[in-house]
Design a protein around this motif. Structure first.
Motif, mmCIF file in Angstrom:
data_model
loop_
_atom_site.group_PDB
_atom_site.id
_atom_site.type_symbol
_atom_site.label_atom_id
_atom_site.label_comp_id
_atom_site.label_asym_id
_atom_site.label_seq_id
_atom_site.Cartn_x
_atom_site.Cartn_y
_atom_site.Cartn_z
ATOM 1 N N GLY A 88 0.787 -1.219 0.000
ATOM 2 C CA GLY A 88 0.000 0.000 0.000
ATOM 3 C C GLY A 88 0.824 1.275 0.000
ATOM 4 O O GLY A 88 0.280 2.367 -0.099
ATOM 5 N N LYS A 89 2.150 1.161 0.096
ATOM 6 C CA LYS A 89 3.028 2.336 0.083
ATOM 7 C C LYS A 89 3.551 2.584 -1.328
ATOM 8 O O LYS A 89 3.620 1.673 -2.148
ATOM 9 N N LYS A 90 3.971 3.829 -1.570
ATOM 10 C CA LYS A 90 4.506 4.203 -2.879
ATOM 11 C C LYS A 90 6.037 4.165 -2.852
ATOM 12 O O LYS A 90 6.652 4.579 -1.868
ATOM 13 N N TYR A 91 6.608 3.695 -3.964
ATOM 14 C CA TYR A 91 8.056 3.583 -4.089
ATOM 15 C C TYR A 91 8.505 4.066 -5.457
ATOM 16 O O TYR A 91 7.766 3.986 -6.436
ATOM 17 N N THR A 137 1.183 -3.039 -3.960
ATOM 18 C CA THR A 137 0.158 -3.668 -3.143
ATOM 19 C C THR A 137 0.304 -5.184 -3.223
ATOM 20 O O THR A 137 0.335 -5.742 -4.325
ATOM 21 N N SER A 150 7.687 8.571 -0.184
ATOM 22 C CA SER A 150 7.113 9.488 0.802
ATOM 23 C C SER A 150 8.152 10.353 1.497
ATOM 24 O O SER A 150 7.808 11.168 2.343
ATOM 25 N N GLU A 209 -0.448 6.756 -9.931
ATOM 26 C CA GLU A 209 -1.345 7.712 -9.279
ATOM 27 C C GLU A 209 -2.672 7.798 -10.030
ATOM 28 O O GLU A 209 -3.727 8.015 -9.440
ATOM 29 N N LYS A 220 2.447 2.619 -6.440
ATOM 30 C CA LYS A 220 1.957 1.994 -5.207
ATOM 31 C C LYS A 220 2.113 0.483 -5.349
ATOM 32 O O LYS A 220 1.573 -0.123 -6.272
#
Length: 191
Positions: A24-27, A68, A149, A79, A66
């Motif tokens: 669920g995090k963006k890289y 997942t 982030s 995005e 993102k």
């Protein structure tokens, strides 16, 4: 001297293990060739069957995806809500921007300390001598991830030069600027 009034953010560590990825995090996806770090960029706003991923030098210009966790792998989403895929092709294949999600396999390359990302047996890698990311057999440059982030990065050396100091405590470490480089007490170069 202690640096005060300056926010110093060190470059985030490169993620080279699956355990380092949070669902669920963006890289940003990155690769190192010729001693230089490059980041993956592709316009993820429009569906396309075949496009080259561009290698950019600044994370601020890169594409955040993102990651997942799903059954049997991961999805990589822009995005825009579209998904990243790879066109089948052993060498010099293209990136795809797709409406439907694609399940990616992520493997650890323990020998090289890198990650291998693929949805179909071909790997997203940076071309060794070129300026693009694409779909390759296991012969180019595998990747690492950096959290998207973290925001803009101010290097320690840059912050010290801006504060007009050559020796300072930064984040609890004594850092010394000499010429174009900054060092800690162990003689390690810090950025």
């Amino acid at each position: 001297t202690t640096i005060t009034g300056i926010k110093v953010t060190e470059k985030p560590a490169k993620i080279t293990t699956i355990a380092g990825i949070t669902s669920g995090k963006k890289y940003y996806i990155g690769a190192t060739t010729g001693g230089k770090d490059y980041y993956f960029y592709v316009d993820g706003s429009a569906k396309t069957e075949s496009i080259k991923g561009v290698a950019v030098e600044n994370a601020a210009d890169a594409t955040a995806l993102k990651f997942t966790a799903v059954t049997d792998g991961w999805t990589l989403q822009f995005e825009s809500g579209l998904y990243l895929g790879l066109k089948d092709g052993k060498d010099n294949g293209a990136v795809q921007v797709m409406e439907a999600s694609v399940v990616w396999t992520i493997e650890e390359d323990a020998e090289k300390g890198l990650l291998k990302l693929h949805p179909n047996g071909y790997y997203l890698q940076k071309n060794n001598g070129g300026t693009q990311f694409g779909s390759y057999g296991n012969t180019q440059t595998n990747v690492w991830l950096t959290p998207a982030s973290v925001g803009p990065v101010t290097g320690i050396r840059e912050a010290m030069v801006n504060a007009n100091v050559r020796k300072a405590m930064v984040n609890g470490r004594l850092i010394i600027v000499k010429g174009e480089k900054a060092f800690d007490l162990q003689g390690r170069i810090v950025k």
